[in-house]
Design an enzyme around this catalytic site. Sequence first.
Site, PDB file in Angstrom:
ATOM      1  CB  CYS A 111      -0.940  -0.008   1.197  1.00  0.00           C
ATOM      2  SG  CYS A 111      -1.963  -1.512   1.261  1.00  0.00           S
ATOM      3  CG  HIS A 251      -3.554   2.668   1.003  1.00  0.00           C
ATOM      4  ND1 HIS A 251      -3.942   2.019  -0.159  1.00  0.00           N
ATOM      5  CD2 HIS A 251      -3.772   1.793   2.018  1.00  0.00           C
ATOM      6  CE1 HIS A 251      -4.363   0.814   0.148  1.00  0.00           C
ATOM      7  NE2 HIS A 251      -4.275   0.647   1.459  1.00  0.00           N
ATOM      8  CG  ASN A 281      -7.057  -1.817   0.186  1.00  0.00           C
ATOM      9  OD1 ASN A 281      -6.165  -1.664  -0.645  1.00  0.00           O
ATOM     10  ND2 ASN A 281      -6.807  -1.823   1.481  1.00  0.00           N
TER      11      ASN A 281
END
Length: 324
Positions: A111, A251, A281
């Site tokens: 990430c 993120h 995500n």
Amino acid sequence: MIRISKIEYYLPELILTNRDLEKEFPEWSSERIQEKVGITQRHISSENETVLDMAIQSSEKVFENYDRSKIDFILFCTQSPDYFLPTTACILQDKLGLNKNIGAVDFNLGCSGFVYGLAFAKGLITAGIANHILLVTSETYTKHIHPEDKGNRCLFGDASASVLVEKDMKAGDYKFCLGTDGNGAENLMVKKGGFRTDFMLNPKHEFGPEYLYMNGPEIFNFTIEKIPGLIKEALDENELTIDDIDYFVFHQANSFMLNYLRRKTKIPTEKFYIDMEKTGNTVSATIPIALKDMQHKGLLKQGHKVLLAGFGVGYSWGATIMDF
């Protein structure tokens, strides 16, 4: 010093909605999932679709109205490569028909990968090694997730983003703030797949070492402990304040975590971008996808300063500021 000149992304055709998940896990309503993580659907790579396949798709979109012969380096961020070797970036060079006198390398980050990729790109450009870099973040985390792991299936989606990073002496020369704490490695891990597993396997989670394991509470604790300080450090190192920044793009982990961070860092709601409802995500691809969507919506305009922050698996974190 450097500027992001173009962003494109690719999402797989298969869509997994909250309604689909509700059918598999009746105890979780679609509304509860959306309320918990801010996601209504996520894109899932097909059985034979890999990060390379997706990277080709997003990169070909980048090269529409752009001379691909300018590219002099490929940076490819993934934690689900097609092969241990060769490097996926090398195969991508051939598939895209790029020049052979260029550099190409993979790097394994999650990430925080997009921010680290920008740092690497700045280093290459500053050193005079490259001027036109193709930075790709491509991930198929869903292939690591056990079918009965409803928590992670609700959260993660697959995607690839391709970004052109180029030398621009009119852009600000902003500093990067990077961090690492390997003590938290086991809180987000796929144990099986590397050489250590073959000889020293010691699984600690119910779905077995070949599947993604995430200790959600520990990841949350890490985030709220480290990221507010990271944002302050990035602003201080670049001698800026929150008022100087037009947008903050973190993120896109999940909406609950992001809203908590926004409140803790005292960032105004209108400057803080959250939009992962249709993608989930997507790990290292979340930030470039968010930036592209902001451009599409007319939010991100020439002259804007944007603070980017990535954080997660590793533990690893990074932040910087970019002019647009």
